[in-house]
Design a protein around this motif. Structure first.
Motif, PDB file in Angstrom:
ATOM      1  N   MET A   3       0.806  -1.225   0.000  1.00 35.78           N
ATOM      2  CA  MET A   3       0.000   0.000   0.000  1.00 35.78           C
ATOM      3  C   MET A   3       0.838   1.274   0.000  1.00 35.78           C
ATOM      4  SD  MET A   3      -3.161  -1.142  -0.007  1.00 35.78           S
ATOM      5  CE  MET A   3      -4.243   0.143   0.592  1.00 35.78           C
ATOM      6  N   GLU A   4       2.112   1.173  -0.368  1.00 32.82           N
ATOM      7  CA  GLU A   4       2.958   2.368  -0.367  1.00 32.82           C
ATOM      8  C   GLU A   4       2.492   3.409  -1.384  1.00 32.82           C
ATOM      9  OE1 GLU A   4       4.080   0.067  -3.704  1.00 32.82           O
ATOM     10  OE2 GLU A   4       4.022  -0.619  -1.625  1.00 32.82           O
ATOM     11  N   ASP A   5       1.988   2.941  -2.538  1.00 38.06           N
ATOM     12  CA  ASP A   5       1.501   3.878  -3.554  1.00 38.06           C
ATOM     13  C   ASP A   5       0.208   4.555  -3.096  1.00 38.06           C
ATOM     14  OD1 ASP A   5       0.167   1.455  -3.670  1.00 38.06           O
ATOM     15  OD2 ASP A   5       0.161   1.318  -5.854  1.00 38.06           O
ATOM     16  N   PHE A   6      -0.669   3.786  -2.500  1.00 36.96           N
ATOM     17  CA  PHE A   6      -1.938   4.301  -1.982  1.00 36.96           C
ATOM     18  C   PHE A   6      -1.690   5.385  -0.936  1.00 36.96           C
ATOM     19  CE2 PHE A   6      -5.557   4.193   0.925  1.00 36.96           C
ATOM     20  CZ  PHE A   6      -6.648   4.150   0.070  1.00 36.96           C
ATOM     21  N   GLU A   7      -0.785   5.111  -0.016  1.00 34.68           N
ATOM     22  CA  GLU A   7      -0.507   6.068   1.059  1.00 34.68           C
ATOM     23  C   GLU A   7       0.166   7.334   0.520  1.00 34.68           C
ATOM     24  OE1 GLU A   7      -0.561   7.913   4.576  1.00 34.68           O
ATOM     25  OE2 GLU A   7      -1.613   6.045   4.074  1.00 34.68           O
ATOM     26  N   LEU A   8       1.088   7.182  -0.441  1.00 33.17           N
ATOM     27  CA  LEU A   8       1.722   8.364  -1.022  1.00 33.17           C
ATOM     28  C   LEU A   8       0.691   9.245  -1.716  1.00 33.17           C
ATOM     29  CD1 LEU A   8       4.281   9.989  -1.674  1.00 33.17           C
ATOM     30  CD2 LEU A   8       4.497   8.638  -3.770  1.00 33.17           C
ATOM     31  N   MET A   9      -0.243   8.644  -2.447  1.00 30.19           N
ATOM     32  CA  MET A   9      -1.276   9.425  -3.118  1.00 30.19           C
ATOM     33  C   MET A   9      -2.149  10.174  -2.112  1.00 30.19           C
ATOM     34  SD  MET A   9      -0.902   9.279  -6.378  1.00 30.19           S
ATOM     35  CE  MET A   9       0.859   9.258  -6.044  1.00 30.19           C
TER      36      MET A   9
ATOM     37  N   ASN B 246      -8.569  -6.929  -3.768  1.00 26.03           N
ATOM     38  CA  ASN B 246      -8.007  -5.578  -3.749  1.00 26.03           C
ATOM     39  C   ASN B 246      -8.857  -4.639  -2.892  1.00 26.03           C
ATOM     40  OD1 ASN B 246      -5.898  -6.327  -5.399  1.00 26.03           O
ATOM     41  ND2 ASN B 246      -6.839  -5.549  -7.273  1.00 26.03           N
ATOM     42  N   GLN B 247     -10.175  -4.745  -3.006  1.00 27.90           N
ATOM     43  CA  GLN B 247     -11.058  -3.897  -2.195  1.00 27.90           C
ATOM     44  C   GLN B 247     -10.993  -4.262  -0.722  1.00 27.90           C
ATOM     45  OE1 GLN B 247     -12.330  -1.225  -3.725  1.00 27.90           O
ATOM     46  NE2 GLN B 247     -11.192  -2.138  -5.434  1.00 27.90           N
ATOM     47  N   ILE B 248     -10.880  -5.545  -0.428  1.00 29.12           N
ATOM     48  CA  ILE B 248     -10.745  -5.982   0.964  1.00 29.12           C
ATOM     49  C   ILE B 248      -9.462  -5.427   1.577  1.00 29.12           C
ATOM     50  CG2 ILE B 248     -10.333  -8.001   2.437  1.00 29.12           C
ATOM     51  CD1 ILE B 248     -12.240  -9.559   0.577  1.00 29.12           C
ATOM     52  N   VAL B 249      -8.401  -5.438   0.787  1.00 27.21           N
ATOM     53  CA  VAL B 249      -7.117  -4.911   1.263  1.00 27.21           C
ATOM     54  C   VAL B 249      -7.245  -3.426   1.609  1.00 27.21           C
ATOM     55  CG1 VAL B 249      -4.816  -4.252   0.444  1.00 27.21           C
ATOM     56  CG2 VAL B 249      -5.608  -6.597   0.171  1.00 27.21           C
ATOM     57  N   ILE B 250      -7.902  -2.642   0.752  1.00 29.12           N
ATOM     58  CA  ILE B 250      -8.069  -1.214   1.018  1.00 29.12           C
ATOM     59  C   ILE B 250      -8.886  -0.994   2.285  1.00 29.12           C
ATOM     60  CG2 ILE B 250      -9.122   0.918   0.164  1.00 29.12           C
ATOM     61  CD1 ILE B 250      -8.444  -0.103  -2.681  1.00 29.12           C
ATOM     62  N   ILE B 251      -9.980  -1.734   2.424  1.00 26.74           N
ATOM     63  CA  ILE B 251     -10.819  -1.607   3.617  1.00 26.74           C
ATOM     64  C   ILE B 251     -10.021  -1.984   4.869  1.00 26.74           C
ATOM     65  CG2 ILE B 251     -12.836  -2.544   4.808  1.00 26.74           C
ATOM     66  CD1 ILE B 251     -14.105  -2.866   1.976  1.00 26.74           C
ATOM     67  N   ALA B 252      -9.266  -3.072   4.779  1.00 27.33           N
ATOM     68  CA  ALA B 252      -8.458  -3.497   5.922  1.00 27.33           C
ATOM     69  C   ALA B 252      -7.444  -2.432   6.308  1.00 27.33           C
ATOM     70  CB  ALA B 252      -7.749  -4.811   5.587  1.00 27.33           C
ATOM     71  N   TYR B 253      -6.840  -1.800   5.311  1.00 27.24           N
ATOM     72  CA  TYR B 253      -5.850  -0.744   5.580  1.00 27.24           C
ATOM     73  C   TYR B 253      -6.505   0.429   6.303  1.00 27.24           C
ATOM     74  CZ  TYR B 253      -2.099   2.620   4.697  1.00 27.24           C
ATOM     75  OH  TYR B 253      -1.106   3.546   4.849  1.00 27.24           O
ATOM     76  N   PHE B 254      -7.694   0.825   5.849  1.00 27.57           N
ATOM     77  CA  PHE B 254      -8.411   1.922   6.498  1.00 27.57           C
ATOM     78  C   PHE B 254      -8.823   1.558   7.931  1.00 27.57           C
ATOM     79  CE2 PHE B 254      -9.490   3.945   2.298  1.00 27.57           C
ATOM     80  CZ  PHE B 254      -8.919   5.176   2.591  1.00 27.57           C
ATOM     81  N   LEU B 255      -9.071   0.274   8.164  1.00 28.16           N
ATOM     82  CA  LEU B 255      -9.482  -0.180   9.498  1.00 28.16           C
ATOM     83  C   LEU B 255      -8.293  -0.377  10.436  1.00 28.16           C
ATOM     84  CD1 LEU B 255     -12.313  -2.723   8.582  1.00 28.16           C
ATOM     85  CD2 LEU B 255     -12.572  -0.417   9.529  1.00 28.16           C
TER      86      LEU B 255
ATOM     87  N   HIS C  88       0.389 -12.855  -0.099  1.00 33.96           N
ATOM     88  CA  HIS C  88       1.226 -14.032  -0.361  1.00 33.96           C
ATOM     89  C   HIS C  88       0.391 -15.307  -0.339  1.00 33.96           C
ATOM     90  CE1 HIS C  88       5.244 -12.519  -0.808  1.00 33.96           C
ATOM     91  NE2 HIS C  88       5.155 -11.790   0.289  1.00 33.96           N
ATOM     92  N   GLN C  89      -0.526 -15.373   0.583  1.00 33.86           N
ATOM     93  CA  GLN C  89      -1.386 -16.557   0.655  1.00 33.86           C
ATOM     94  C   GLN C  89      -2.211 -16.705  -0.618  1.00 33.86           C
ATOM     95  OE1 GLN C  89      -3.576 -15.951   4.375  1.00 33.86           O
ATOM     96  NE2 GLN C  89      -2.445 -17.637   5.276  1.00 33.86           N
ATOM     97  N   GLU C  90      -2.700 -15.567  -1.126  1.00 35.48           N
ATOM     98  CA  GLU C  90      -3.541 -15.597  -2.320  1.00 35.48           C
ATOM     99  C   GLU C  90      -2.732 -15.628  -3.607  1.00 35.48           C
ATOM    100  OE1 GLU C  90      -6.818 -15.882  -2.444  1.00 35.48           O
ATOM    101  OE2 GLU C  90      -6.861 -16.031  -0.265  1.00 35.48           O
ATOM    102  N   LYS C  91      -1.414 -15.407  -3.484  1.00 38.86           N
ATOM    103  CA  LYS C  91      -0.517 -15.394  -4.634  1.00 38.86           C
ATOM    104  C   LYS C  91      -0.971 -14.370  -5.672  1.00 38.86           C
ATOM    105  CE  LYS C  91       0.893 -20.205  -4.062  1.00 38.86           C
ATOM    106  NZ  LYS C  91       0.993 -21.538  -4.689  1.00 38.86           N
TER     107      LYS C  91
ATOM    108  N   PRO D  91       0.144  -3.252   7.463  1.00 33.11           N
ATOM    109  CA  PRO D  91       0.560  -3.613   6.104  1.00 33.11           C
ATOM    110  C   PRO D  91       1.253  -4.976   6.047  1.00 33.11           C
ATOM    111  CG  PRO D  91       1.044  -1.312   6.514  1.00 33.11           C
ATOM    112  CD  PRO D  91       0.608  -1.900   7.826  1.00 33.11           C
ATOM    113  N   GLU D  92       1.967  -5.356   7.103  1.00 31.65           N
ATOM    114  CA  GLU D  92       2.626  -6.664   7.126  1.00 31.65           C
ATOM    115  C   GLU D  92       1.605  -7.796   7.062  1.00 31.65           C
ATOM    116  OE1 GLU D  92       3.281  -4.159   9.160  1.00 31.65           O
ATOM    117  OE2 GLU D  92       5.296  -3.614   8.452  1.00 31.65           O
ATOM    118  N   ARG D  93       0.521  -7.625   7.808  1.00 30.88           N
ATOM    119  CA  ARG D  93      -0.514  -8.659   7.790  1.00 30.88           C
ATOM    120  C   ARG D  93      -1.230  -8.688   6.438  1.00 30.88           C
ATOM    121  NH1 ARG D  93      -5.348  -9.513  12.294  1.00 30.88           N
ATOM    122  NH2 ARG D  93      -6.087 -11.504  11.471  1.00 30.88           N
ATOM    123  N   ILE D  94      -1.497  -7.504   5.891  1.00 35.20           N
ATOM    124  CA  ILE D  94      -2.139  -7.443   4.571  1.00 35.20           C
ATOM    125  C   ILE D  94      -1.252  -8.106   3.529  1.00 35.20           C
ATOM    126  CG2 ILE D  94      -2.931  -5.902   2.744  1.00 35.20           C
ATOM    127  CD1 ILE D  94      -3.639  -3.866   4.944  1.00 35.20           C
TER     128      ILE D  94
END
Length: 236
Positions: free
Chosen positions: A167-173, A208-217, A229-232, A221-224
């Motif tokens: 999420m480095e690009d998301f956070e920079l934006m 991808n949407q779940i990842v964004i929601i998780a980040y906001f919650l 990796h699990q989903e490859k 980032p390590e867990r995300i």
């Protein structure tokens, strides 16, 4: 924040890991262009990525693995007034150099990115592209696979990419939007469809949407990244 960038040098920074299959086409898309240097930041490739990059005249440096770390390392040695961050499986359009210089000269613009085209003939991917381009144009939230660009001056003000596991690009934006406008070039870059084809278009989009929601919650980032990796879904 407008300035005269008509002859500004562009440093293209490409983070890479085992991208021998894609890097030749990516590097080819950077040429011909004027006032451009290409810096490939390798994270420990075991294939021919480095040799191919050198054969195309790119400057090759090494870095600890991690896209944010690699891009920041590349920026630290860049000599251009403009930085363009390009994924190793993404191809630039013709005249990208002219377009982005003009884009950054517009009043109030602090950064920008291109529209997205995904390299596969699936109707579902056309819908994904539409969503990406609407988000980028109207919400000013492009992601890294759209070839983010900005001046070195602004990049330094932002202290570079936050060195997150993901999420480095998301956070920079998010941070850049507080500083000024993120401009959108309607001409697309062309990116590999591999991450959508690997797991399925809708599954990948949902993840991808779940990842964004998780980040906001506040999920780390390590867990995300571990989920990715699990989903490859991502290479690194």
């Amino acid at each position: 924040m407008s300035q005269n960038l008509g002859t500004a040098k562009i440093s293209i920074i490409i983070p890479a890991l085992n991208e021998a299959e894609n890097i030749k086409a990516t590097l080819a898309s950077t040429q011909p262009s004027t006032g451009v240097e290409v810096i490939l930041v390798d994270g420990g490739s075991k294939d021919d990525t480095v040799e191919i990059a050198k054969s195309w005249g790119a400057t090759v440096i090494t870095s600890n693995l991690g896209r944010a770390c690699q891009m920041n390392t590349g920026a630290s040695v860049a000599s251009g007034e403009i930085l363009l961050f390009l994924h190793a499986d993404t191809r630039l359009p013709s005249d990208f150099d002219v377009m982005l210089r003009k884009a950054l000269e517009k009043p109030g613009v602090v950064a920008g990115a291109f529209a997205l085209r995904i390299d596969a003939e699936l109707a579902s991917l056309r819908l994904v592209e539409w969503g990406v381009n609407v988000r980028s144009r109207f919400w000013q939230m492009p992601y890294g696979d759209q070839a983010i660009f900005l001046t070195k001056e602004i990049f330094d003000i932002m202290d570079g990419f936050p060195e997150l596991a993901i999420m480095e690009d998301f956070e920079l934006m998010r941070r850049l939007r507080k500083l000024g406008k993120i401009t959108f070039i309607a001409v697309p870059v062309i990116t590999s469809a591999r991450r959508w084809l690997q797991k399925g278009v809708w599954q990948t989009t949902l993840m991808n949407q779940i990842v964004i929601i998780a980040y906001f919650l506040g999920v780390s980032p390590e867990r995300i990244r571990h989920w990715y990796h699990q989903e490859k879904l991502k290479e690194f």
